[in-house]
Write a protein that holds these residues in place. Structure first.
Motif, PDB file in Angstrom:
ATOM      1  N   ARG A  75     -47.414  18.074 -12.865  1.00 13.45           N
ATOM      2  CA  ARG A  75     -48.121  18.747 -13.966  1.00 13.45           C
ATOM      3  C   ARG A  75     -49.176  17.838 -14.565  1.00 13.45           C
ATOM      4  NH1 ARG A  75     -43.858  19.774 -18.124  1.00 13.45           N
ATOM      5  NH2 ARG A  75     -43.069  17.824 -17.266  1.00 13.45           N
ATOM      6  N   GLY A  76     -49.399  16.696 -13.928  1.00 11.40           N
ATOM      7  CA  GLY A  76     -50.456  15.796 -14.372  1.00 11.40           C
ATOM      8  C   GLY A  76     -49.998  14.382 -14.622  1.00 11.40           C
ATOM      9  N   GLY A  77     -48.726  14.203 -15.013  1.00  8.25           N
ATOM     10  CA  GLY A  77     -48.243  12.880 -15.387  1.00  8.25           C
ATOM     11  C   GLY A  77     -48.173  11.907 -14.230  1.00  8.25           C
ATOM     12  N   SER A  78     -47.479  12.277 -13.160  1.00 14.02           N
ATOM     13  CA  SER A  78     -47.330  11.343 -12.043  1.00 14.02           C
ATOM     14  C   SER A  78     -48.660  11.130 -11.329  1.00 14.02           C
ATOM     15  CB  SER A  78     -46.256  11.828 -11.071  1.00 14.02           C
ATOM     16  OG  SER A  78     -46.680  12.929 -10.312  1.00 14.02           O
ATOM     17  N   ALA A  79     -49.479  12.166 -11.245  1.00 13.04           N
ATOM     18  CA  ALA A  79     -50.792  11.999 -10.621  1.00 13.04           C
ATOM     19  C   ALA A  79     -51.646  11.024 -11.432  1.00 13.04           C
ATOM     20  CB  ALA A  79     -51.495  13.354 -10.500  1.00 13.04           C
ATOM     21  N   TYR A  80     -51.563  11.124 -12.757  1.00 11.62           N
ATOM     22  CA  TYR A  80     -52.318  10.203 -13.621  1.00 11.62           C
ATOM     23  C   TYR A  80     -51.859   8.769 -13.379  1.00 11.62           C
ATOM     24  CZ  TYR A  80     -54.599   8.521 -17.905  1.00 11.62           C
ATOM     25  OH  TYR A  80     -55.393   7.843 -18.796  1.00 11.62           O
ATOM     26  N   VAL A  81     -50.550   8.559 -13.338  1.00 13.89           N
ATOM     27  CA  VAL A  81     -50.022   7.210 -13.133  1.00 13.89           C
ATOM     28  C   VAL A  81     -50.463   6.657 -11.784  1.00 13.89           C
ATOM     29  CG1 VAL A  81     -47.903   5.900 -12.727  1.00 13.89           C
ATOM     30  CG2 VAL A  81     -48.056   7.451 -14.676  1.00 13.89           C
ATOM     31  N   HIS A  82     -50.327   7.437 -10.748  1.00 15.15           N
ATOM     32  CA  HIS A  82     -50.604   6.937  -9.393  1.00 15.15           C
ATOM     33  C   HIS A  82     -52.095   6.805  -9.112  1.00 15.15           C
ATOM     34  CE1 HIS A  82     -46.674   6.710  -7.266  1.00 15.15           C
ATOM     35  NE2 HIS A  82     -46.296   7.468  -8.289  1.00 15.15           N
ATOM     36  N   ASP A  83     -52.897   7.727  -9.627  1.00 15.36           N
ATOM     37  CA  ASP A  83     -54.309   7.758  -9.242  1.00 15.36           C
ATOM     38  C   ASP A  83     -55.252   7.110 -10.239  1.00 15.36           C
ATOM     39  OD1 ASP A  83     -53.507   9.179  -7.002  1.00 15.36           O
ATOM     40  OD2 ASP A  83     -53.910  11.131  -7.914  1.00 15.36           O
ATOM     41  N   ARG A  84     -54.843   7.023 -11.517  1.00 17.57           N
ATOM     42  CA  ARG A  84     -55.798   6.571 -12.524  1.00 17.57           C
ATOM     43  C   ARG A  84     -55.405   5.288 -13.236  1.00 17.57           C
ATOM     44  NH1 ARG A  84     -57.658  11.775 -15.945  1.00 17.57           N
ATOM     45  NH2 ARG A  84     -58.896  10.118 -16.919  1.00 17.57           N
ATOM     46  N   LEU A  85     -54.124   5.044 -13.415  1.00 20.86           N
ATOM     47  CA  LEU A  85     -53.712   3.813 -14.098  1.00 20.86           C
ATOM     48  C   LEU A  85     -53.936   2.613 -13.192  1.00 20.86           C
ATOM     49  CD1 LEU A  85     -50.391   4.306 -16.108  1.00 20.86           C
ATOM     50  CD2 LEU A  85     -52.711   4.005 -16.976  1.00 20.86           C
ATOM     51  N   ALA A  86     -54.506   1.578 -13.757  1.00 20.12           N
ATOM     52  CA  ALA A  86     -54.766   0.355 -12.995  1.00 20.12           C
ATOM     53  C   ALA A  86     -54.311  -0.852 -13.802  1.00 20.12           C
ATOM     54  CB  ALA A  86     -56.255   0.233 -12.666  1.00 20.12           C
ATOM     55  N   GLU A  87     -54.028  -1.933 -13.111  1.00 22.55           N
ATOM     56  CA  GLU A  87     -53.633  -3.161 -13.789  1.00 22.55           C
ATOM     57  C   GLU A  87     -54.705  -3.570 -14.788  1.00 22.55           C
ATOM     58  OE1 GLU A  87     -52.675  -6.105 -10.868  1.00 22.55           O
ATOM     59  OE2 GLU A  87     -50.929  -5.000 -10.109  1.00 22.55           O
ATOM     60  N   GLY A  88     -54.273  -3.933 -15.971  1.00 22.27           N
ATOM     61  CA  GLY A  88     -55.187  -4.279 -17.051  1.00 22.27           C
ATOM     62  C   GLY A  88     -55.430  -3.152 -18.025  1.00 22.27           C
ATOM     63  N   ASP A  89     -55.073  -1.919 -17.655  1.00 26.38           N
ATOM     64  CA  ASP A  89     -55.249  -0.783 -18.560  1.00 26.38           C
ATOM     65  C   ASP A  89     -54.270  -0.880 -19.737  1.00 26.38           C
ATOM     66  OD1 ASP A  89     -57.195   0.254 -16.960  1.00 26.38           O
ATOM     67  OD2 ASP A  89     -55.982   1.899 -16.146  1.00 26.38           O
ATOM     68  N   THR A  90     -54.672  -0.288 -20.853  1.00 24.23           N
ATOM     69  CA  THR A  90     -53.791  -0.189 -22.009  1.00 24.23           C
ATOM     70  C   THR A  90     -53.022   1.121 -21.947  1.00 24.23           C
ATOM     71  OG1 THR A  90     -55.230  -1.530 -23.398  1.00 24.23           O
ATOM     72  CG2 THR A  90     -53.694  -0.072 -24.528  1.00 24.23           C
ATOM     73  N   VAL A  91     -51.725   1.050 -22.182  1.00 22.29           N
ATOM     74  CA  VAL A  91     -50.855   2.224 -22.158  1.00 22.29           C
ATOM     75  C   VAL A  91     -50.097   2.290 -23.476  1.00 22.29           C
ATOM     76  CG1 VAL A  91     -48.989   3.425 -20.970  1.00 22.29           C
ATOM     77  CG2 VAL A  91     -50.579   1.984 -19.659  1.00 22.29           C
ATOM     78  N   ARG A  92     -50.170   3.421 -24.141  1.00 19.88           N
ATOM     79  CA  ARG A  92     -49.411   3.585 -25.384  1.00 19.88           C
ATOM     80  C   ARG A  92     -47.990   4.010 -25.024  1.00 19.88           C
ATOM     81  NH1 ARG A  92     -50.581   2.802 -30.315  1.00 19.88           N
ATOM     82  NH2 ARG A  92     -49.606   3.849 -32.070  1.00 19.88           N
ATOM     83  N   VAL A  93     -47.018   3.300 -25.608  1.00 16.93           N
ATOM     84  CA  VAL A  93     -45.608   3.494 -25.280  1.00 16.93           C
ATOM     85  C   VAL A  93     -44.845   3.812 -26.553  1.00 16.93           C
ATOM     86  CG1 VAL A  93     -43.537   2.407 -24.340  1.00 16.93           C
ATOM     87  CG2 VAL A  93     -45.774   1.910 -23.324  1.00 16.93           C
ATOM     88  N   ARG A  94     -44.016   4.850 -26.512  1.00 17.65           N
ATOM     89  CA  ARG A  94     -43.164   5.211 -27.643  1.00 17.65           C
ATOM     90  C   ARG A  94     -41.703   4.988 -27.241  1.00 17.65           C
ATOM     91  NH1 ARG A  94     -43.792  10.925 -28.339  1.00 17.65           N
ATOM     92  NH2 ARG A  94     -45.651  10.548 -29.585  1.00 17.65           N
ATOM     93  N   GLY A  95     -40.951   4.353 -28.128  1.00 20.29           N
ATOM     94  CA  GLY A  95     -39.531   4.122 -27.845  1.00 20.29           C
ATOM     95  C   GLY A  95     -39.225   2.637 -27.880  1.00 20.29           C
ATOM     96  N   PRO A  96     -38.132   2.249 -27.228  1.00 17.65           N
ATOM     97  CA  PRO A  96     -37.216   3.020 -26.376  1.00 17.65           C
ATOM     98  C   PRO A  96     -36.262   3.915 -27.174  1.00 17.65           C
ATOM     99  CG  PRO A  96     -37.172   0.660 -25.860  1.00 17.65           C
ATOM    100  CD  PRO A  96     -37.838   0.813 -27.190  1.00 17.65           C
ATOM    101  N   ARG A  97     -35.683   4.870 -26.425  1.00 16.83           N
ATOM    102  CA  ARG A  97     -34.679   5.792 -26.942  1.00 16.83           C
ATOM    103  C   ARG A  97     -33.597   5.913 -25.878  1.00 16.83           C
ATOM    104  NH1 ARG A  97     -37.520   9.859 -26.496  1.00 16.83           N
ATOM    105  NH2 ARG A  97     -38.688   9.566 -28.406  1.00 16.83           N
ATOM    106  N   ASN A  98     -32.345   6.078 -26.299  1.00 17.33           N
ATOM    107  CA  ASN A  98     -31.261   6.115 -25.314  1.00 17.33           C
ATOM    108  C   ASN A  98     -30.366   7.330 -25.524  1.00 17.33           C
ATOM    109  OD1 ASN A  98     -29.402   5.505 -23.335  1.00 17.33           O
ATOM    110  ND2 ASN A  98     -29.237   3.358 -23.885  1.00 17.33           N
ATOM    111  N   ASN A  99     -30.457   8.281 -24.607  1.00 17.50           N
ATOM    112  CA  ASN A  99     -29.564   9.442 -24.582  1.00 17.50           C
ATOM    113  C   ASN A  99     -28.559   9.342 -23.437  1.00 17.50           C
ATOM    114  OD1 ASN A  99     -31.129  10.729 -26.657  1.00 17.50           O
ATOM    115  ND2 ASN A  99     -32.619  11.297 -25.093  1.00 17.50           N
ATOM    116  N   PHE A 100     -28.507   8.182 -22.789  1.00 21.23           N
ATOM    117  CA  PHE A 100     -27.738   8.033 -21.535  1.00 21.23           C
ATOM    118  C   PHE A 100     -27.022   6.684 -21.561  1.00 21.23           C
ATOM    119  CE2 PHE A 100     -28.186   7.875 -16.630  1.00 21.23           C
ATOM    120  CZ  PHE A 100     -27.122   8.740 -16.435  1.00 21.23           C
ATOM    121  N   ALA A 101     -26.455   6.362 -22.705  1.00 24.55           N
ATOM    122  CA  ALA A 101     -25.892   5.027 -22.909  1.00 24.55           C
ATOM    123  C   ALA A 101     -24.686   4.774 -22.012  1.00 24.55           C
ATOM    124  CB  ALA A 101     -25.498   4.847 -24.368  1.00 24.55           C
TER     125      ALA A 101
END
Length: 314
Positions: A75-101
């Motif tokens: 739906r766009g997420g994995s394609a973005y990661v594989h095709d557009r993200l490159a080393e050195g890019d800034t990525v905004r990260v939220r969390g961590p969160r644990n529902n699987f402790a």
């Protein structure tokens, strides 16, 4: 909840179609603490927010690592990661969160399918360090598609059983889960058909023995009638009408009341809200049967009301 702008320090292929992302603070600072089973949200831009399990070492505060499968029907997420993200890019990260402790248990059976191995990796390491009795059965389409397979077998030997489908068929769940085993916690992550079959076979196991994590909704999770109902927001002092064609989350946001949310499918737990009065109609894919029966919280992105009114801690 914590949001950080991290730098993609390393991007590497760890199996066919699977990329491991190593994220670090651009100033070298320590990253948030986390425990096995935790996940983070990657805010990828263009409205894309995706949840990925952390697969590194919780003791290493210098980095966070996730592994992302290239989904053929992305739906766009994995394609973005594989095709557009490159080393050195800034990525905004939220969390961590644990529902699987990872609960304390003298014995563990870990079942992983495909990229579902990612939350299991730190769990295996933790169970091993605790001296627990454990076993991992890990399946994938092919041996080449199974991320971290060599690392697991090199580190843990015959405690790890690799079962590529093209060589050995599907995981032998009938034998693995034939009868409830005392003092055993079962942890499973993988594609929905695997999770559904494991849940079916563990129906006779003791309550709380099975632990699963989903990143897509259960089939039919949102089925059922969609009646209008009122929701009172205890802290905001307003009462809102939730029509059949809208979720509680949408109605609350339309009223200008900010609510943290992410997946909007009832899988990530970001919008979990305490219920003060009323009976929720749970349509999420996260809460256990015991949590649903208690009715103390609900995922307002998908769940509704069994009656004409709910009072929520919002």
């Amino acid at each position: 909840m914590t949001e950080l702008d991290l730098v993609l320090a390393r991007k590497e292929a760890v199996a066919d179609g699977v990329a491991r992302l190593t994220l670090r603070d651009p100033r070298g600072g320590p990253l948030p603490e986390w425990e096995p089973g935790a996940h983070v949200d990657l805010l990828l831009g263009e409205g894309l927010e995706r949840q990925y399990s952390l697969c590194g070492d919780p003791a290493d505060r210098s980095e966070l690592a996730v592994a992302v499968l290239r989904e053929p029907d992305s739906r766009g997420g994995s394609a973005y990661v594989h095709d557009r993200l490159a080393e050195g890019d800034t990525v905004r990260v939220r969390g961590p969160r644990n529902n699987f402790a990872l609960v304390d248990s003298p014995r563990y059976l870990f079942l992983a399918g495909g990229v579902g191995i990612t939350p299991i990796l730190p769990m295996v390491a933790a169970a091993h360090s605790r001296g627990a009795d454990w076993r991992l059965v890990y399946g994938g389409r092919t041996r080449a598609s199974m991320a971290f397979a060599d690392v697991l077998t090199d580190t843990y030997g015959d405690r790890v059983e690799l079962r590529p489908q093209d060589e050995t068929g599907l995981l032998p769940l009938d034998s693995l889960l034939a009868a409830p085993e005392p003092d055993t916690a079962v942890y499973c992550c993988g594609p929905e058909p695997l999770l559904a079959e494991v849940e079916r076979r563990c129906a006779t196991w003791p309550p709380g023995a099975l632990h699963v994590e989903r990143f897509s909704p259960k089939q039919g999770a949102d089925a059922g009638p969609r009646q209008a109902f009122e929701v009172e927001l205890a802290h905001s002092g307003v009462t809102l009408l939730v029509p059949p064609d809208k979720s509680i989350l949408e109605v609350v946001e339309d009223a200008g009341i900010p609510v943290l949310s992410s997946c909007q499918e009832g899988t990530c737990g970001t919008c979990e809200t305490e219920v003060r009065e009323g009976v929720p109609d749970h349509r999420d894919s996260l809460l256990t049967d015991e949590e649903r029966e208690a009715g103390e919280t609900m995922m307002i992105c998908v769940s509704r009301s069994c009656g004409p009114r709910l009072v929520l801690e919002l």
